[in-house]
Design an enzyme around this catalytic site. Structure first.
Site, mmCIF file in Angstrom:
data_model
loop_
_atom_site.group_PDB
_atom_site.id
_atom_site.type_symbol
_atom_site.label_atom_id
_atom_site.label_comp_id
_atom_site.label_asym_id
_atom_site.label_seq_id
_atom_site.Cartn_x
_atom_site.Cartn_y
_atom_site.Cartn_z
ATOM 1 N N CYS A 108 0.839 -1.193 0.000
ATOM 2 C CA CYS A 108 0.000 0.000 0.000
ATOM 3 C C CYS A 108 0.878 1.248 0.000
ATOM 4 C CB CYS A 108 -0.886 -0.012 1.245
ATOM 5 S SG CYS A 108 -1.975 1.406 1.378
ATOM 6 N N HIS A 150 -9.484 -3.578 -1.890
ATOM 7 C CA HIS A 150 -8.459 -2.826 -1.144
ATOM 8 C C HIS A 150 -8.829 -1.343 -1.063
ATOM 9 C CE1 HIS A 150 -4.079 -2.013 -0.081
ATOM 10 N NE2 HIS A 150 -4.471 -0.808 -0.462
ATOM 11 N N GLU A 151 -9.250 -0.768 -2.185
ATOM 12 C CA GLU A 151 -9.546 0.673 -2.210
ATOM 13 C C GLU A 151 -10.830 1.003 -1.452
ATOM 14 O OE1 GLU A 151 -7.141 2.590 -3.070
ATOM 15 O OE2 GLU A 151 -6.001 0.922 -3.879
ATOM 16 N N HIS A 154 -10.078 1.236 2.068
ATOM 17 C CA HIS A 154 -9.525 2.562 2.410
ATOM 18 C C HIS A 154 -10.646 3.551 2.701
ATOM 19 C CE1 HIS A 154 -5.202 2.831 2.147
ATOM 20 N NE2 HIS A 154 -5.162 2.196 0.994
#
Length: 180
Positions: A108, A150-151, A154
Site C-alpha cells: 500500500c 483494497h480501495e 480505504h
C-alpha cells in the site's frame, strides 16, 4: 507536475469513513482537482496500481485505478505500449463478492514498505459514478477485483495490514531484487 504527498499510516484521515460525493458535485472544479491530485500522486509512484482519496488527505469516496492495470500483459509492459486512461470510481459500492476467496499479496502506498497476504474474494462487482457523473456497474476478477476491495477498504478506514498475514518489511532495494 508538482508533487502530491501520500498520507502515511498514523494519519487519522486513513482511519475515518470517507463521505459520499453529492452527485451534483461530481463534475465540480473541487472534485476535478481532487481527481487530478490523486492522479499526480499515483503516477508519481512506479509501483502504484490504484489510490483512494484519503491517501492524499481528502476524506471523500473516490478511488482511481491506473490505466496500466488494463494492459493485457501487465505488469510486463513494453515501452511503446498504449496505456488506457485511469478508471475513476466515485461513491463505489460493492454489490457482490464471490464466496471463493484466495490469499493475495498486497502492499500500500500509505503503508510503506510493508507487504502481506490478504484473503480476498476472487471476483467482485461494484457500482460507481465516473468523473462525468455517469453511473456504472462493473464486475472484475483477479487483480482488479483485489484492487476494488483494497480501495473500498480505504474508504471505510481499513488498511490492508488490519487483515494481512505474513507481513514483511521489504524496503525498495529488497523489493526490487525480489521481482527480478
Amino acid at each position: 507536475m508538482s508533487m502530491v504527498p501520500i498520507v502515511q499510516k498514523g494519519d487519522p484521515v486513513l482511519r475515518g469513513i470517507a463521505q459520499d460525493v453529492p452527485v451534483s458535485e461530481i463534475i465540480s472544479p473541487k472534485i476535478k482537482d481532487v481527481i487530478k491530485r490523486m492522479q499526480i500522486a499515483m503516477h508519481g509512484e512506479d509501483d502504484a496500481v490504484a489510490i483512494a482519496a484519503p491517501q492524499i488527505g481528502e476524506p471523500v469516496r473516490i478511488f482511481l485505478v491506473s490505466g496500466k492495470v488494463f494492459v493485457p500483459n501487465y505488469p510486463d509492459i513494453e515501452p511503446d505500449t498504449h496505456i488506457p486512461v485511469d478508471l475513476v470510481c466515485i461513491n463505489p459500492k460493492i454489490l457482490k463478492l464471490s464466496k471463493r476467496k484466495k490469499k493475495m499479496a498486497e502492499g500500500c502506498l500509505s503503508v510503506r514498505w510493508l507487504y502481506g497476504n490478504v484473503q480476498r474474494s476472487i471476483q467482485a462487482t461494484i457500482e460507481y459514478y465516473n468523473e462525468k457523473g455517469e453511473k456504472f456497474e462493473r464486475g472484475a476478477a483477479g487483480l482488479l477485483a483485489q484492487i476494488f476491495q483494497h480501495e473500498i477498504d480505504h474508504l471505510d478506514g481499513i488498511l490492508f495490514i488490519d487483515k494481512a498475514e505474513d507481513i514483511e518489511d521489504q524496503p525498495p532495494q529488497t523489493h526490487q531484487s525480489d521481482e527480478q
